[in-house]
Design an enzyme around this catalytic site. Sequence first.
Site, mmCIF file in Angstrom:
data_model
loop_
_atom_site.group_PDB
_atom_site.id
_atom_site.type_symbol
_atom_site.label_atom_id
_atom_site.label_comp_id
_atom_site.label_asym_id
_atom_site.label_seq_id
_atom_site.Cartn_x
_atom_site.Cartn_y
_atom_site.Cartn_z
ATOM 1 N N LYS A 29 -0.608 10.063 -5.477
ATOM 2 C CA LYS A 29 -0.360 8.685 -5.898
ATOM 3 C C LYS A 29 -1.696 7.957 -5.989
ATOM 4 C CE LYS A 29 2.683 4.791 -4.652
ATOM 5 N NZ LYS A 29 3.670 4.313 -3.647
ATOM 6 N N SER A 61 7.995 2.868 -5.697
ATOM 7 C CA SER A 61 6.789 2.778 -6.485
ATOM 8 C C SER A 61 6.077 4.119 -6.710
ATOM 9 C CB SER A 61 5.804 1.821 -5.810
ATOM 10 O OG SER A 61 5.374 2.342 -4.561
ATOM 11 N N SER A 115 9.457 3.531 -1.073
ATOM 12 C CA SER A 115 8.716 3.952 -2.270
ATOM 13 C C SER A 115 8.474 5.450 -2.409
ATOM 14 C CB SER A 115 7.365 3.228 -2.331
ATOM 15 O OG SER A 115 7.531 1.934 -2.857
#
Lengths: 100, 476
Positions: free
Chosen positions: B77, B152, B176
Amino acid sequence: MAARISPADVAHVARLARLELAPEEVELYASQLAQVLDYAAEVAALDTEGVAPTAHPLPVRNVLRPDVPVPGLSREEALSQAPEVEEGQFRVPRILGEEP
Amino acid sequence: MTLPTALDLAQAVRTGERSAVEVVEEHLARVEEAEPEVHAFNLVAGEEARAAAAQVDARVARGEDPGPLAGVPLALKDNLCTRGLPTTCSSRILAGWVPPYDATAVSRAVRSGAVVIGKTNLDEFAMGSSTENSAFGPTRNPLDPIRVPGGSSGGSAAAVAAGFAPLALGSDTGGSIRQPAALCGVVGLKPTYGVVSRYGLVAFASSLDQVGPLARTVGDAVALLEAIAGHDPADSTSLDRPAPALSGCLAQGVEGLRIGVIQELAGVEGIAPEVGARLHEAADALAGAGAKVDEVSVPATMWGLPAYYLLAPAEASSNLARYDGVRYGLRLARPDITSMYEATRSAGFGPEVKRRIMLGTFALSAGYYDAYYGQAQRVRTLIIESFAAAYERFDALLSPTAPTTAFPLGSRTADPLAMYLSDVCTVASSLAGHPALSVPFGTGEGGLPVGIQVMAPALGEPVMVRVGAALEDLAP
């Protein structure tokens, strides 16, 4: 309690947060913040008399390390990505004084 | 698409049966083919990955063991710092920034032999539930490109689901990792707060943020967690204890375990009927496998979402004060410093980030602090107590991970509160600092995957992964 957020409140909060909002953003955030705060009213109305606040999920205390210097970023590395540098330091626009 | 697990790939590389370079090339070929549609990545690090894989192969050739994740492609990420690779948090405000150090989770995964193949897209600064709040455009769900991958960590979940990488790292503040894992049909694990170092994870809400794995199997997720977990002196909130040993728990089954289905999250308004049906099937299947399953009321879970959307923005408004155009990232030229701050931050942050900074600043401001922030902190205590009461009677708790399957792009962007409701099942365990795991279990609307969430008390990862592995075996 129904939250009422006026455009003036939004403008005040934006100033505190160092954000510059367009007039249409002020309107939009006034209604959206009120909507979220209305939803939050559910917890705002709960009886929490005598309940201690939780700031952190773990029972952690101050964590100290031995006071011995260890290498960190070099000055060159620390400054290498700054938008503006002068004489080995971060350079910023004028902080005090009148308009030029 | 049946692809080998990360552990199978690592085994093949360690024994010299396959080369790490060949494994990386195979994954990069899939990226090249499908990435234009999916947009899982902000950056594909093809050259760096080939070079790292060649080093893994060289170590095997020298008779060394490159580690338990030898040669396994890993997607990161893009809020995890990577030395020498740009880290953007999908925000314009970090444009051009190249971190001078690696996040601890990244360096540990690499030390275990994993090969970083790229940085994945996210909602800007991890604020969102659909990956639509990215300055670089949305990621699409590989299972149905008109739909979101969740968020996310949507880029990481999509990368795993699309076969771009068998392993990914995400971050989870209120769901997330788990919610995008559920929407993309993969496994996502949020560890107990403090199990994985946050050093080098760009901060959103520091009392909630945790780094964790996404993978196609529970076993792979556990292997990555074991690689990255454990105390780190560079993060004073990391627990001073060794990484938990979890692989050995996977095959232990659920015989005799007491598992509670959270009533409040099973029947909550907005839970799609098919999602509710899968939850009850999962509970029945666990009972069939020998667990003692019962319904349990955990009333405070219903207060999780409103408390979260006061606490997380409050912490964010403080954390994001550092983006001031002085030391790194974007700066808009203005004659004095205050107007430089305001111009830079207004141009650099997207609408959702501004909304959360505004909300958090408001909740912390004079006159409102106690009614909002202080109250939410006290409710956080009630949530922890409510869980503690449930865990006196149960070893693990069950709920849906997300209230619906993957929703169409654009369908929730105009209504922030509707988007926030995507997190209704996941935020409570985040506020408590507890571990939680999402495992795919059947499908719902449109044939899209449904995720079941397994929760456990702090440091309850061993029992959590036992239940997760059992669910994986029992899934239809």
